[in-house]
Design a protein around this motif. Structure first.
Motif, PDB file in Angstrom:
ATOM      1  N   ARG A  91       0.803  -1.252  -0.009  1.00 15.96           N
ATOM      2  CA  ARG A  91      -0.163  -0.014  -0.050  1.00 15.96           C
ATOM      3  C   ARG A  91       0.837   0.998  -0.157  1.00 15.96           C
ATOM      4  O   ARG A  91       0.644   2.354  -0.855  1.00 15.96           O
ATOM      5  CB  ARG A  91      -0.979  -0.048   1.187  1.00 15.96           C
ATOM      6  N   HIS A  92       1.945   1.391   0.807  1.00 11.99           N
ATOM      7  CA  HIS A  92       2.786   2.352   0.952  1.00 11.99           C
ATOM      8  C   HIS A  92       3.419   2.630  -0.337  1.00 11.99           C
ATOM      9  O   HIS A  92       3.602   3.611  -0.873  1.00 11.99           O
ATOM     10  CB  HIS A  92       3.967   2.070   2.032  1.00 11.99           C
ATOM     11  N   LEU A  93       4.020   1.599  -1.050  1.00 11.48           N
ATOM     12  CA  LEU A  93       4.500   1.604  -2.339  1.00 11.48           C
ATOM     13  C   LEU A  93       3.624   2.272  -3.396  1.00 11.48           C
ATOM     14  O   LEU A  93       3.968   3.132  -4.082  1.00 11.48           O
ATOM     15  CB  LEU A  93       5.262   0.257  -2.800  1.00 11.48           C
ATOM     16  N   ILE A  94       2.389   1.692  -3.315  1.00 13.12           N
ATOM     17  CA  ILE A  94       1.405   2.206  -4.491  1.00 13.12           C
ATOM     18  C   ILE A  94       1.087   3.598  -4.223  1.00 13.12           C
ATOM     19  O   ILE A  94       0.969   4.622  -5.050  1.00 13.12           O
ATOM     20  CB  ILE A  94       0.056   1.216  -4.303  1.00 13.12           C
ATOM     21  N   PHE A  95       0.899   3.976  -2.953  1.00 13.13           N
ATOM     22  CA  PHE A  95       0.834   5.368  -2.324  1.00 13.13           C
ATOM     23  C   PHE A  95       1.919   6.221  -3.050  1.00 13.13           C
ATOM     24  O   PHE A  95       1.716   7.333  -3.849  1.00 13.13           O
ATOM     25  CB  PHE A  95       0.537   5.637  -0.854  1.00 13.13           C
ATOM     26  N   LEU A  96       3.061   6.047  -2.789  1.00 14.07           N
ATOM     27  CA  LEU A  96       4.110   6.738  -3.336  1.00 14.07           C
ATOM     28  C   LEU A  96       4.261   6.943  -4.741  1.00 14.07           C
ATOM     29  O   LEU A  96       4.741   7.899  -5.252  1.00 14.07           O
ATOM     30  CB  LEU A  96       5.633   6.119  -2.706  1.00 14.07           C
ATOM     31  N   SER A  97       3.817   5.619  -5.392  1.00 16.52           N
ATOM     32  CA  SER A  97       4.091   5.753  -7.047  1.00 16.52           C
ATOM     33  C   SER A  97       2.859   6.754  -7.599  1.00 16.52           C
ATOM     34  O   SER A  97       3.009   7.222  -8.761  1.00 16.52           O
ATOM     35  CB  SER A  97       3.803   4.293  -7.634  1.00 16.52           C
ATOM     36  N   THR A  98       1.961   7.117  -6.750  1.00 20.83           N
ATOM     37  CA  THR A  98       0.705   7.905  -7.270  1.00 20.83           C
ATOM     38  C   THR A  98       1.095   9.505  -6.917  1.00 20.83           C
ATOM     39  O   THR A  98       0.236  10.146  -7.348  1.00 20.83           O
ATOM     40  CB  THR A  98      -0.383   7.640  -6.662  1.00 20.83           C
ATOM     41  N   GLU A  99       2.196   9.628  -5.948  1.00 22.46           N
ATOM     42  CA  GLU A  99       2.369  11.066  -5.728  1.00 22.46           C
ATOM     43  C   GLU A  99       3.033  11.975  -6.775  1.00 22.46           C
ATOM     44  O   GLU A  99       3.924  11.320  -7.446  1.00 22.46           O
ATOM     45  CB  GLU A  99       3.307  11.081  -4.287  1.00 22.46           C
ATOM     46  N   HIS A 100       2.735  13.078  -6.835  1.00 21.93           N
ATOM     47  CA  HIS A 100       3.171  14.070  -7.574  1.00 21.93           C
ATOM     48  C   HIS A 100       3.832  15.262  -7.136  1.00 21.93           C
ATOM     49  O   HIS A 100       3.033  16.184  -6.920  1.00 21.93           O
ATOM     50  CB  HIS A 100       2.477  14.270  -8.960  1.00 21.93           C
TER      51      HIS A 100
ATOM     52  N   ALA B   2      10.552  17.130  -4.579  1.00 20.32           N
ATOM     53  CA  ALA B   2      10.823  16.092  -5.277  1.00 20.32           C
ATOM     54  C   ALA B   2      11.976  15.202  -4.822  1.00 20.32           C
ATOM     55  O   ALA B   2      11.770  13.833  -4.824  1.00 20.32           O
ATOM     56  CB  ALA B   2      11.270  16.621  -6.506  1.00 20.32           C
ATOM     57  N   GLN B   3      13.116  15.789  -4.242  1.00 21.02           N
ATOM     58  CA  GLN B   3      14.187  15.203  -3.783  1.00 21.02           C
ATOM     59  C   GLN B   3      13.605  14.246  -2.485  1.00 21.02           C
ATOM     60  O   GLN B   3      14.204  12.927  -2.240  1.00 21.02           O
ATOM     61  CB  GLN B   3      15.279  15.913  -3.174  1.00 21.02           C
ATOM     62  N   GLY B   4      13.003  14.529  -1.804  1.00 20.93           N
ATOM     63  CA  GLY B   4      12.473  13.917  -0.568  1.00 20.93           C
ATOM     64  C   GLY B   4      11.305  12.814  -0.744  1.00 20.93           C
ATOM     65  O   GLY B   4      11.408  11.555  -0.267  1.00 20.93           O
ATOM     66  N   HIS B   5      10.693  13.187  -1.602  1.00 21.89           N
ATOM     67  CA  HIS B   5       9.918  12.081  -2.288  1.00 21.89           C
ATOM     68  C   HIS B   5      10.452  10.845  -2.867  1.00 21.89           C
ATOM     69  O   HIS B   5      10.312   9.657  -2.847  1.00 21.89           O
ATOM     70  CB  HIS B   5       8.651  12.610  -3.443  1.00 21.89           C
ATOM     71  N   LEU B   6      11.497  11.174  -3.787  1.00 20.02           N
ATOM     72  CA  LEU B   6      12.394  10.120  -4.398  1.00 20.02           C
ATOM     73  C   LEU B   6      13.069   9.286  -3.179  1.00 20.02           C
ATOM     74  O   LEU B   6      13.252   8.189  -3.403  1.00 20.02           O
ATOM     75  CB  LEU B   6      13.556  11.005  -5.163  1.00 20.02           C
ATOM     76  N   ASN B   7      13.588  10.209  -2.321  1.00 22.99           N
ATOM     77  CA  ASN B   7      14.329   9.277  -1.160  1.00 22.99           C
ATOM     78  C   ASN B   7      12.938   8.330  -0.476  1.00 22.99           C
ATOM     79  O   ASN B   7      13.371   7.093  -0.292  1.00 22.99           O
ATOM     80  CB  ASN B   7      14.743  10.089  -0.079  1.00 22.99           C
ATOM     81  N   ARG B   8      11.998   8.788  -0.291  1.00 26.49           N
ATOM     82  CA  ARG B   8      10.861   7.839   0.212  1.00 26.49           C
ATOM     83  C   ARG B   8      10.490   6.870  -0.602  1.00 26.49           C
ATOM     84  O   ARG B   8      10.454   5.648  -0.219  1.00 26.49           O
ATOM     85  CB  ARG B   8       9.440   8.751   0.924  1.00 26.49           C
ATOM     86  N   PHE B   9      10.405   7.077  -1.931  1.00 26.67           N
ATOM     87  CA  PHE B   9      10.041   6.133  -2.950  1.00 26.67           C
ATOM     88  C   PHE B   9      11.145   5.141  -3.055  1.00 26.67           C
ATOM     89  O   PHE B   9      10.748   3.820  -2.939  1.00 26.67           O
ATOM     90  CB  PHE B   9       9.918   6.811  -4.353  1.00 26.67           C
ATOM     91  N   ALA B  10      12.154   5.364  -3.058  1.00 24.36           N
ATOM     92  CA  ALA B  10      13.501   4.539  -2.972  1.00 24.36           C
ATOM     93  C   ALA B  10      13.404   3.670  -1.817  1.00 24.36           C
ATOM     94  O   ALA B  10      13.489   2.259  -1.788  1.00 24.36           O
ATOM     95  CB  ALA B  10      14.686   5.133  -2.962  1.00 24.36           C
ATOM     96  N   MET B  11      13.061   4.075  -0.649  1.00 23.93           N
ATOM     97  CA  MET B  11      13.190   3.318   0.633  1.00 23.93           C
ATOM     98  C   MET B  11      11.930   2.357   0.507  1.00 23.93           C
ATOM     99  O   MET B  11      12.007   1.268   0.921  1.00 23.93           O
ATOM    100  CB  MET B  11      13.073   4.183   1.921  1.00 23.93           C
ATOM    101  N   GLY B  12      10.693   2.909  -0.107  1.00 26.43           N
ATOM    102  CA  GLY B  12       9.929   1.692  -0.127  1.00 26.43           C
ATOM    103  C   GLY B  12       9.917   0.553  -1.075  1.00 26.43           C
ATOM    104  O   GLY B  12       9.539  -0.251  -0.952  1.00 26.43           O
ATOM    105  N   ILE B  13      10.551   1.056  -2.073  1.00 20.49           N
ATOM    106  CA  ILE B  13      10.984  -0.034  -3.124  1.00 20.49           C
ATOM    107  C   ILE B  13      11.865  -0.999  -2.681  1.00 20.49           C
ATOM    108  O   ILE B  13      11.747  -2.395  -2.584  1.00 20.49           O
ATOM    109  CB  ILE B  13      11.514   0.588  -4.306  1.00 20.49           C
TER     110      ILE B  13
END
Length: 116
Positions: A78-87, A93-104
């Motif tokens: 769910r967390h990964l799906i949520f991150l993938s839909t954020e814009h 953007a950098q903070g989001h990218l860090n969270r996205f990488a950690m989720g993956i």
């Protein structure tokens, strides 16, 4: 054709690795390293492309994780799906990218014993 447990286990293991390889490629590892590795963060001009590749990877993971991980990791997915839909806005953007990488990475860790 052999149907003993060892043969069936080897076949299933091979199929799991194949499914995992469909979702996880060298580019994903390179992007994770660019975001979280020794020389992070990536230049801001690369963030949109890495984010797009992370979204593609997340879609692939959503497709293969149910076949590879038992029990299904509901919260991390769910967390990964949520991150993938954020814009996010460019300044976030950098903070989001860090969270996205950690989720993956969290999902990859769950797959490690079963598929990698």
């Amino acid at each position: 054709m052999s149907t003993d447990d060892a043969t069936v286990g080897a076949l299933l293991s091979g199929l799991r690795r194949f499914l995992a390889s469909e979702a996880i490629d060298d580019q994903l590892w390179d992007d994770l390293d660019a975001v979280l590795g020794e020389f992070a963060p990536p230049p801001s001009r690369e963030i949109p492309a890495i984010t797009a590749r992370f979204r593609t990877a997340a879609t692939r993971l959503v497709e293969v994780v149910p076949r590879l991980v038992r029990p299904y990791p509901l919260r991390p997915m769910r967390h990964l799906i949520f991150l993938s839909t954020e814009h996010p806005r460019p300044e976030n953007a950098q903070g989001h990218l860090n969270r996205f990488a950690m989720g993956i990475l969290m999902v990859l860790e769950l797959m490690r014993d079963d598929a990698l």
